[in-house]
Motif scaffolding. Structure first.
Motif, PDB file in Angstrom:
ATOM      1  N   ALA A 224      -7.418  12.582 -12.499  1.00 34.25           N
ATOM      2  CA  ALA A 224      -6.379  12.934 -13.473  1.00 34.25           C
ATOM      3  C   ALA A 224      -6.845  12.627 -14.898  1.00 34.25           C
ATOM      4  CB  ALA A 224      -5.083  12.184 -13.159  1.00 34.25           C
ATOM      5  N   GLU A 225      -7.537  11.508 -15.089  1.00 34.95           N
ATOM      6  CA  GLU A 225      -8.045  11.163 -16.420  1.00 34.95           C
ATOM      7  C   GLU A 225      -9.100  12.157 -16.886  1.00 34.95           C
ATOM      8  OE1 GLU A 225      -7.605   6.303 -16.562  1.00 34.95           O
ATOM      9  OE2 GLU A 225      -9.246   7.173 -15.391  1.00 34.95           O
ATOM     10  N   VAL A 226      -9.979  12.556 -15.977  1.00 32.72           N
ATOM     11  CA  VAL A 226     -11.018  13.527 -16.323  1.00 32.72           C
ATOM     12  C   VAL A 226     -10.374  14.873 -16.666  1.00 32.72           C
ATOM     13  CG1 VAL A 226     -13.024  14.823 -15.467  1.00 32.72           C
ATOM     14  CG2 VAL A 226     -12.823  12.376 -15.001  1.00 32.72           C
ATOM     15  N   ALA A 227      -9.382  15.286 -15.867  1.00 32.27           N
ATOM     16  CA  ALA A 227      -8.697  16.559 -16.136  1.00 32.27           C
ATOM     17  C   ALA A 227      -8.013  16.530 -17.501  1.00 32.27           C
ATOM     18  CB  ALA A 227      -7.685  16.860 -15.028  1.00 32.27           C
ATOM     19  N   ARG A 228      -7.369  15.430 -17.821  1.00 30.38           N
ATOM     20  CA  ARG A 228      -6.681  15.304 -19.115  1.00 30.38           C
ATOM     21  C   ARG A 228      -7.691  15.336 -20.259  1.00 30.38           C
ATOM     22  NH1 ARG A 228      -2.065  13.042 -21.863  1.00 30.38           N
ATOM     23  NH2 ARG A 228      -2.552  13.635 -23.993  1.00 30.38           N
ATOM     24  N   PHE A 229      -8.786  14.613 -20.110  1.00 30.14           N
ATOM     25  CA  PHE A 229      -9.833  14.573 -21.133  1.00 30.14           C
ATOM     26  C   PHE A 229     -10.418  15.971 -21.347  1.00 30.14           C
ATOM     27  CE2 PHE A 229     -14.332  13.161 -22.277  1.00 30.14           C
ATOM     28  CZ  PHE A 229     -14.001  12.799 -23.583  1.00 30.14           C
ATOM     29  N   ALA A 230     -10.706  16.676 -20.248  1.00 29.07           N
ATOM     30  CA  ALA A 230     -11.247  18.031 -20.347  1.00 29.07           C
ATOM     31  C   ALA A 230     -10.262  18.950 -21.069  1.00 29.07           C
ATOM     32  CB  ALA A 230     -11.565  18.582 -18.962  1.00 29.07           C
ATOM     33  N   ASN A 231      -9.001  18.841 -20.729  1.00 29.00           N
ATOM     34  CA  ASN A 231      -7.972  19.653 -21.380  1.00 29.00           C
ATOM     35  C   ASN A 231      -7.883  19.330 -22.872  1.00 29.00           C
ATOM     36  OD1 ASN A 231      -5.565  21.493 -21.223  1.00 29.00           O
ATOM     37  ND2 ASN A 231      -4.561  19.621 -21.943  1.00 29.00           N
ATOM     38  N   ASP A 232      -7.892  18.046 -23.201  1.00 27.08           N
ATOM     39  CA  ASP A 232      -7.799  17.639 -24.601  1.00 27.08           C
ATOM     40  C   ASP A 232      -9.020  18.087 -25.404  1.00 27.08           C
ATOM     41  OD1 ASP A 232      -5.347  16.503 -24.074  1.00 27.08           O
ATOM     42  OD2 ASP A 232      -6.082  14.437 -24.042  1.00 27.08           O
ATOM     43  N   LEU A 233     -10.218  17.985 -24.829  1.00 26.30           N
ATOM     44  CA  LEU A 233     -11.421  18.446 -25.522  1.00 26.30           C
ATOM     45  C   LEU A 233     -11.395  19.953 -25.729  1.00 26.30           C
ATOM     46  CD1 LEU A 233     -14.281  16.318 -23.932  1.00 26.30           C
ATOM     47  CD2 LEU A 233     -13.488  16.251 -26.298  1.00 26.30           C
ATOM     48  N   ASP A 234     -10.951  20.687 -24.710  1.00 28.70           N
ATOM     49  CA  ASP A 234     -10.848  22.135 -24.833  1.00 28.70           C
ATOM     50  C   ASP A 234      -9.853  22.505 -25.927  1.00 28.70           C
ATOM     51  OD1 ASP A 234     -11.522  24.829 -23.878  1.00 28.70           O
ATOM     52  OD2 ASP A 234      -9.435  24.875 -23.210  1.00 28.70           O
ATOM     53  N   ARG A 235      -8.729  21.838 -25.951  1.00 34.60           N
ATOM     54  CA  ARG A 235      -7.726  22.071 -26.993  1.00 34.60           C
ATOM     55  C   ARG A 235      -8.292  21.755 -28.374  1.00 34.60           C
ATOM     56  NH1 ARG A 235      -2.413  18.448 -27.912  1.00 34.60           N
ATOM     57  NH2 ARG A 235      -1.628  19.560 -29.739  1.00 34.60           N
ATOM     58  N   PHE A 236      -9.004  20.644 -28.474  1.00 36.65           N
ATOM     59  CA  PHE A 236      -9.625  20.255 -29.741  1.00 36.65           C
ATOM     60  C   PHE A 236     -10.628  21.319 -30.192  1.00 36.65           C
ATOM     61  CE2 PHE A 236     -13.115  18.160 -32.019  1.00 36.65           C
ATOM     62  CZ  PHE A 236     -12.429  17.562 -33.061  1.00 36.65           C
ATOM     63  N   ASP A 237     -11.460  21.778 -29.272  1.00 32.05           N
ATOM     64  CA  ASP A 237     -12.489  22.766 -29.591  1.00 32.05           C
ATOM     65  C   ASP A 237     -11.868  24.083 -30.039  1.00 32.05           C
ATOM     66  OD1 ASP A 237     -15.155  23.724 -29.777  1.00 32.05           O
ATOM     67  OD2 ASP A 237     -14.966  24.656 -27.801  1.00 32.05           O
ATOM     68  N   ARG A 238     -10.821  24.535 -29.389  1.00 29.50           N
ATOM     69  CA  ARG A 238     -10.170  25.794 -29.755  1.00 29.50           C
ATOM     70  C   ARG A 238      -9.403  25.691 -31.060  1.00 29.50           C
ATOM     71  NH1 ARG A 238      -6.248  26.410 -26.308  1.00 29.50           N
ATOM     72  NH2 ARG A 238      -6.799  24.755 -24.916  1.00 29.50           N
ATOM     73  N   GLY A 239      -9.032  24.495 -31.468  1.00 34.12           N
ATOM     74  CA  GLY A 239      -8.202  24.317 -32.657  1.00 34.12           C
ATOM     75  C   GLY A 239      -8.903  24.544 -33.966  1.00 34.12           C
ATOM     76  N   GLY A 240     -10.228  24.464 -33.980  1.00 33.56           N
ATOM     77  CA  GLY A 240     -10.971  24.566 -35.236  1.00 33.56           C
ATOM     78  C   GLY A 240     -11.125  25.972 -35.740  1.00 33.56           C
ATOM     79  N   GLY A 241     -11.863  26.773 -35.047  1.00 31.04           N
ATOM     80  CA  GLY A 241     -12.117  28.140 -35.490  1.00 31.04           C
ATOM     81  C   GLY A 241     -13.109  28.189 -36.627  1.00 31.04           C
ATOM     82  N   GLU A 242     -13.462  29.389 -37.019  1.00 27.83           N
ATOM     83  CA  GLU A 242     -14.414  29.603 -38.095  1.00 27.83           C
ATOM     84  C   GLU A 242     -13.791  29.210 -39.432  1.00 27.83           C
ATOM     85  OE1 GLU A 242     -17.672  30.669 -37.836  1.00 27.83           O
ATOM     86  OE2 GLU A 242     -17.326  30.426 -35.703  1.00 27.83           O
TER      87      GLU A 242
END
Length: 154
Positions: free
Chosen positions: A123-141
């Motif tokens: 569950a911790e790994v899944a949450r971390f993966a989700n949070d990193l993916d969200r962080f990565d998508r939030g930036g953009g060019e």
């Protein structure tokens, strides 16, 4: 200093340390690649046909820097230009040695991640993966800080 700012600084330090350590640990083979080399190889592997100008934009590097790095990767037999492409700037692709280097880098990086997350629950790994993916998508060019926005933060 606010807790939010302290947390933001911790995120930055951690991401930089993870990246540096992971890519340093991923060096392997007869021609260990620098962090910049590995980043370029990964970009070409993930986007076959990418051109040097695209790599320069992606990493916010000067075109001459990318040209020098690519020259070294071509000399090592890791990257090649696609000769039949029309126009300026030839598309790039990995050679068989380059694909091996890319797979080796990914394998080494995955090992680093698995080691670091070994004690975490699923569950911790899944949450971390989700949070990193969200962080990565939030930036953009175009989210690179400007001098004025950096001054405002101080």
């Amino acid at each position: 200093m606010s807790t939010r700012r302290t947390d933001n600084e911790t995120v930055l330090r951690s991401l930089l340390a993870i990246t540096r350590r992971g890519l340093a640990d991923a060096r392997f083979g007869d021609a260990p690649l620098s962090i910049t080399d590995q980043s370029i190889v990964m970009a070409i592997a993930e986007q076959p046909g990418i051109r040097s100008i695209d790599i320069a934009r992606m990493f916010r590097l000067n075109r001459s820097t990318v040209s020098r790095q690519l020259g070294a990767l071509i000399a090592l037999g890791i990257v090649r230009e696609t000769p039949e492409a029309p126009g300026r700037g030839r598309p790039l692709e990995l050679t068989p040695s380059g694909r091996d280097a890319y797979r080796g880098t990914l394998h080494a990086l995955q090992g680093v991640i698995q080691d670091h997350l070994a004690e975490w629950t699923d569950a911790e790994v899944a949450r971390f993966a989700n949070d990193l993916d969200r962080f990565d998508r939030g930036g953009g060019e175009g989210t690179r800080p400007t001098r004025s926005s950096q001054k405002e933060e101080k």
